[in-house]
Design a protein around this motif. Sequence first.
Motif, PDB file in Angstrom:
ATOM      1  N   LEU A 195      10.331  -1.899 -18.680  1.00  0.00           N
ATOM      2  CA  LEU A 195      10.308  -0.850 -19.700  1.00  0.00           C
ATOM      3  C   LEU A 195       8.939  -0.181 -19.696  1.00  0.00           C
ATOM      4  O   LEU A 195       8.424   0.266 -20.728  1.00  0.00           O
ATOM      5  CB  LEU A 195      10.641  -1.423 -21.082  1.00  0.00           C
ATOM      6  N   GLY A 196       8.352  -0.122 -18.530  1.00  0.00           N
ATOM      7  CA  GLY A 196       7.042   0.459 -18.284  1.00  0.00           C
ATOM      8  C   GLY A 196       6.738   0.248 -16.819  1.00  0.00           C
ATOM      9  O   GLY A 196       7.637  -0.054 -16.031  1.00  0.00           O
ATOM     10  N   ASP A 197       5.478   0.372 -16.444  1.00  0.00           N
ATOM     11  CA  ASP A 197       5.118   0.173 -15.045  1.00  0.00           C
ATOM     12  C   ASP A 197       5.038  -1.310 -14.708  1.00  0.00           C
ATOM     13  O   ASP A 197       4.810  -2.157 -15.575  1.00  0.00           O
ATOM     14  CB  ASP A 197       3.774   0.837 -14.736  1.00  0.00           C
ATOM     15  N   GLY A 198       5.175  -1.608 -13.428  1.00  0.00           N
ATOM     16  CA  GLY A 198       5.034  -2.980 -12.962  1.00  0.00           C
ATOM     17  C   GLY A 198       5.324  -3.059 -11.483  1.00  0.00           C
ATOM     18  O   GLY A 198       5.980  -2.187 -10.903  1.00  0.00           O
ATOM     19  N   GLY A 199       4.816  -4.106 -10.854  1.00  0.00           N
ATOM     20  CA  GLY A 199       5.064  -4.316  -9.437  1.00  0.00           C
ATOM     21  C   GLY A 199       4.837  -5.766  -9.072  1.00  0.00           C
ATOM     22  O   GLY A 199       4.404  -6.573  -9.897  1.00  0.00           O
ATOM     23  N   ALA A 200       5.136  -6.121  -7.828  1.00  0.00           N
ATOM     24  CA  ALA A 200       4.932  -7.489  -7.362  1.00  0.00           C
ATOM     25  C   ALA A 200       4.788  -7.524  -5.854  1.00  0.00           C
ATOM     26  O   ALA A 200       5.295  -6.650  -5.135  1.00  0.00           O
ATOM     27  CB  ALA A 200       6.079  -8.401  -7.793  1.00  0.00           C
ATOM     28  N   ILE A 201       4.100  -8.545  -5.394  1.00  0.00           N
ATOM     29  CA  ILE A 201       3.954  -8.860  -3.977  1.00  0.00           C
ATOM     30  C   ILE A 201       4.698 -10.160  -3.714  1.00  0.00           C
ATOM     31  O   ILE A 201       4.551 -11.119  -4.478  1.00  0.00           O
ATOM     32  CB  ILE A 201       2.473  -9.017  -3.603  1.00  0.00           C
ATOM     33  N   THR A 202       5.496 -10.206  -2.653  1.00  0.00           N
ATOM     34  CA  THR A 202       6.126 -11.457  -2.246  1.00  0.00           C
ATOM     35  C   THR A 202       5.685 -11.793  -0.830  1.00  0.00           C
ATOM     36  O   THR A 202       5.507 -10.907   0.015  1.00  0.00           O
ATOM     37  CB  THR A 202       7.661 -11.376  -2.299  1.00  0.00           C
ATOM     38  N   THR A 203       5.527 -13.081  -0.554  1.00  0.00           N
ATOM     39  CA  THR A 203       5.081 -13.523   0.763  1.00  0.00           C
ATOM     40  C   THR A 203       5.269 -15.024   0.907  1.00  0.00           C
ATOM     41  O   THR A 203       5.373 -15.751  -0.100  1.00  0.00           O
ATOM     42  CB  THR A 203       3.598 -13.162   1.007  1.00  0.00           C
ATOM     43  N   ASN A 204       5.301 -15.484   2.150  1.00  0.00           N
ATOM     44  CA  ASN A 204       5.268 -16.916   2.455  1.00  0.00           C
ATOM     45  C   ASN A 204       3.909 -17.337   2.993  1.00  0.00           C
ATOM     46  O   ASN A 204       3.726 -18.497   3.372  1.00  0.00           O
ATOM     47  CB  ASN A 204       6.360 -17.256   3.480  1.00  0.00           C
ATOM     48  N   ASP A 205       2.970 -16.413   3.017  1.00  0.00           N
ATOM     49  CA  ASP A 205       1.634 -16.636   3.575  1.00  0.00           C
ATOM     50  C   ASP A 205       0.722 -17.208   2.495  1.00  0.00           C
ATOM     51  O   ASP A 205       0.340 -16.510   1.549  1.00  0.00           O
ATOM     52  CB  ASP A 205       1.092 -15.298   4.100  1.00  0.00           C
ATOM     53  N   ASP A 206       0.359 -18.475   2.628  1.00  0.00           N
ATOM     54  CA  ASP A 206      -0.482 -19.136   1.626  1.00  0.00           C
ATOM     55  C   ASP A 206      -1.788 -18.386   1.407  1.00  0.00           C
ATOM     56  O   ASP A 206      -2.221 -18.167   0.264  1.00  0.00           O
ATOM     57  CB  ASP A 206      -0.810 -20.569   2.060  1.00  0.00           C
ATOM     58  N   ALA A 207      -2.448 -18.025   2.507  1.00  0.00           N
ATOM     59  CA  ALA A 207      -3.759 -17.384   2.406  1.00  0.00           C
ATOM     60  C   ALA A 207      -3.660 -16.014   1.749  1.00  0.00           C
ATOM     61  O   ALA A 207      -4.497 -15.647   0.914  1.00  0.00           O
ATOM     62  CB  ALA A 207      -4.397 -17.275   3.788  1.00  0.00           C
ATOM     63  N   LEU A 208      -2.639 -15.237   2.118  1.00  0.00           N
ATOM     64  CA  LEU A 208      -2.486 -13.910   1.527  1.00  0.00           C
ATOM     65  C   LEU A 208      -2.193 -14.024   0.035  1.00  0.00           C
ATOM     66  O   LEU A 208      -2.753 -13.270  -0.770  1.00  0.00           O
ATOM     67  CB  LEU A 208      -1.371 -13.133   2.225  1.00  0.00           C
ATOM     68  N   ALA A 209      -1.313 -14.942  -0.349  1.00  0.00           N
ATOM     69  CA  ALA A 209      -0.988 -15.105  -1.767  1.00  0.00           C
ATOM     70  C   ALA A 209      -2.242 -15.420  -2.571  1.00  0.00           C
ATOM     71  O   ALA A 209      -2.473 -14.847  -3.649  1.00  0.00           O
ATOM     72  CB  ALA A 209       0.054 -16.207  -1.951  1.00  0.00           C
ATOM     73  N   GLY A 210      -3.064 -16.320  -2.063  1.00  0.00           N
ATOM     74  CA  GLY A 210      -4.302 -16.646  -2.756  1.00  0.00           C
ATOM     75  C   GLY A 210      -5.242 -15.466  -2.849  1.00  0.00           C
ATOM     76  O   GLY A 210      -5.886 -15.253  -3.889  1.00  0.00           O
ATOM     77  N   MET A 211      -5.298 -14.671  -1.783  1.00  0.00           N
ATOM     78  CA  MET A 211      -6.205 -13.531  -1.765  1.00  0.00           C
ATOM     79  C   MET A 211      -5.761 -12.443  -2.734  1.00  0.00           C
ATOM     80  O   MET A 211      -6.578 -11.881  -3.479  1.00  0.00           O
ATOM     81  CB  MET A 211      -6.302 -12.964  -0.354  1.00  0.00           C
ATOM     82  N   VAL A 212      -4.463 -12.124  -2.771  1.00  0.00           N
ATOM     83  CA  VAL A 212      -4.031 -11.046  -3.665  1.00  0.00           C
ATOM     84  C   VAL A 212      -4.073 -11.486  -5.130  1.00  0.00           C
ATOM     85  O   VAL A 212      -4.237 -10.645  -6.024  1.00  0.00           O
ATOM     86  CB  VAL A 212      -2.638 -10.488  -3.278  1.00  0.00           C
ATOM     87  N   ARG A 213      -3.949 -12.780  -5.393  1.00  0.00           N
ATOM     88  CA  ARG A 213      -4.132 -13.252  -6.771  1.00  0.00           C
ATOM     89  C   ARG A 213      -5.553 -12.974  -7.243  1.00  0.00           C
ATOM     90  O   ARG A 213      -5.777 -12.619  -8.405  1.00  0.00           O
ATOM     91  CB  ARG A 213      -3.827 -14.746  -6.871  1.00  0.00           C
ATOM     92  N   LYS A 214      -6.528 -13.146  -6.353  1.00  0.00           N
ATOM     93  CA  LYS A 214      -7.908 -12.805  -6.693  1.00  0.00           C
ATOM     94  C   LYS A 214      -8.076 -11.295  -6.832  1.00  0.00           C
ATOM     95  O   LYS A 214      -8.673 -10.805  -7.793  1.00  0.00           O
ATOM     96  CB  LYS A 214      -8.865 -13.339  -5.629  1.00  0.00           C
ATOM     97  N   LEU A 215      -7.547 -10.555  -5.872  1.00  0.00           N
ATOM     98  CA  LEU A 215      -7.760  -9.111  -5.847  1.00  0.00           C
ATOM     99  C   LEU A 215      -7.198  -8.415  -7.077  1.00  0.00           C
ATOM    100  O   LEU A 215      -7.776  -7.442  -7.561  1.00  0.00           O
ATOM    101  CB  LEU A 215      -7.130  -8.520  -4.580  1.00  0.00           C
ATOM    102  N   ARG A 216      -6.062  -8.882  -7.603  1.00  0.00           N
ATOM    103  CA  ARG A 216      -5.455  -8.204  -8.746  1.00  0.00           C
ATOM    104  C   ARG A 216      -6.290  -8.350 -10.013  1.00  0.00           C
ATOM    105  O   ARG A 216      -6.107  -7.616 -10.975  1.00  0.00           O
ATOM    106  CB  ARG A 216      -4.044  -8.739  -9.002  1.00  0.00           C
ATOM    107  N   ASN A 217      -7.193  -9.339 -10.030  1.00  0.00           N
ATOM    108  CA  ASN A 217      -7.941  -9.666 -11.240  1.00  0.00           C
ATOM    109  C   ASN A 217      -9.444  -9.662 -10.953  1.00  0.00           C
ATOM    110  O   ASN A 217     -10.130 -10.655 -11.119  1.00  0.00           O
ATOM    111  CB  ASN A 217      -7.494 -11.034 -11.771  1.00  0.00           C
ATOM    112  N   TYR A 218      -9.925  -8.513 -10.471  1.00  0.00           N
ATOM    113  CA  TYR A 218     -11.354  -8.273 -10.219  1.00  0.00           C
ATOM    114  C   TYR A 218     -11.945  -9.145  -9.107  1.00  0.00           C
ATOM    115  O   TYR A 218     -13.167  -9.210  -8.962  1.00  0.00           O
ATOM    116  CB  TYR A 218     -12.177  -8.496 -11.507  1.00  0.00           C
ATOM    117  N   GLY A 219     -11.103  -9.820  -8.341  1.00  0.00           N
ATOM    118  CA  GLY A 219     -11.624 -10.685  -7.279  1.00  0.00           C
ATOM    119  C   GLY A 219     -12.052 -12.046  -7.759  1.00  0.00           C
ATOM    120  O   GLY A 219     -12.807 -12.739  -7.074  1.00  0.00           O
TER     121      GLY A 219
END
Length: 366
Positions: A195-219
């Motif tokens: 009911l507004g904006d939103g998005g998501a990333i899906t992956t099986n890559d452990d390293a990428l998942a960890g990296m984008v979790r940091k990136l979304r929240n100021y690193g």
Amino acid sequence: MIPFLDLHKINSRFEQDFKQRFDEFLDSGYYILGNQLSAFESEFATYCGVKYCVGVGNGLDALRLILEGYKLMGRIKPGDEVLVAANTFIATILAIKQAGLTPVLVEADKDSYNFDLDALSRAIGPKTKAIMPVHLYGELSPMEALKQITETRQLLIIEDAAQAHGASDDKAGKAGNLGDAAGFSFYPTKNLGALGDGGAITTNDDALAGMVRKLRNYGTSSKYINEVAGFNSRLDEVQAAFLRTKLPLLDADNDKRRTIANRYLKEISNRKIGLPRYNGGNDHVFHLFVVRVKDRIAFMEYLKDHNIGCLIHYPVAPHKQQALSEFRELSFPVSEQLHQEVVSIPMSPVLTEEEVSKVVEVLNGY
């Protein structure tokens, strides 16, 4: 009047559940990166068949953060090329540009509206490091063919799954689990819309998942500890709560869309109207039902006169947009023709049988 899309009617089905979810959210006292988001990430990852889902601010950010993550991981570097469909929505291309990479536009196939595979093969060069297939209108790109083209070149495959929530290949799985990573949008008009904006990333890559979790929240890796220069792009807690409410009905809604699409394909018999190709499978969730007509202005005026809503997805090809002036001299005849002819007619899981019949009757009378 049959509207192109009745969002109020779609969401009114969930009104009481939304109110309950909102009360839970309000009572929790957690408004950013809370339990609702964690629960939705787990549920959507399970739905897509992947290990990880990371909620972000919107679909554009989802694609960009994937690319930014791979840059920090050393998989790609500034200036590397990413192949993308010439007839996609501009956001796909903007994500590549904003990540400091070079979009290489690839001609569309006139029947599927996805990549022309021969053109794609010719476009791969020494600086190509990734391919970004777009599951346009809700139909999966030819992922198996793309993997065959890319398997000897070690190219990343990043799905733009913004329009394809729940689309599935019977052998390979669902959108979001068909490449190295995928970006989703939960814009209100999507098959799974917030009911507004939103998005998501899906992956099986452990390293990428960890990296984008940091990136979304100021690193940040932990509070006030910034490991990388990140962004502020977090899926809102209340939107996550609403998405959790709607997710269990997504497959049924997609089935309803396919039922309506089959009626359109069977019952619209006007030679002036070009219908989309469909093999009858689950690889298409009909986010949009797109027809093609030669005189689009006259056709849309006719629909308006007969109280049938419609929209154009999309009226101007990306390489003809002022914002992408560096591509203005390029020529993509098929994509340009598609952008001049396509019209989206009513498609949603809340269309009634009578409304579908009326749309068919009006189109056959054109």
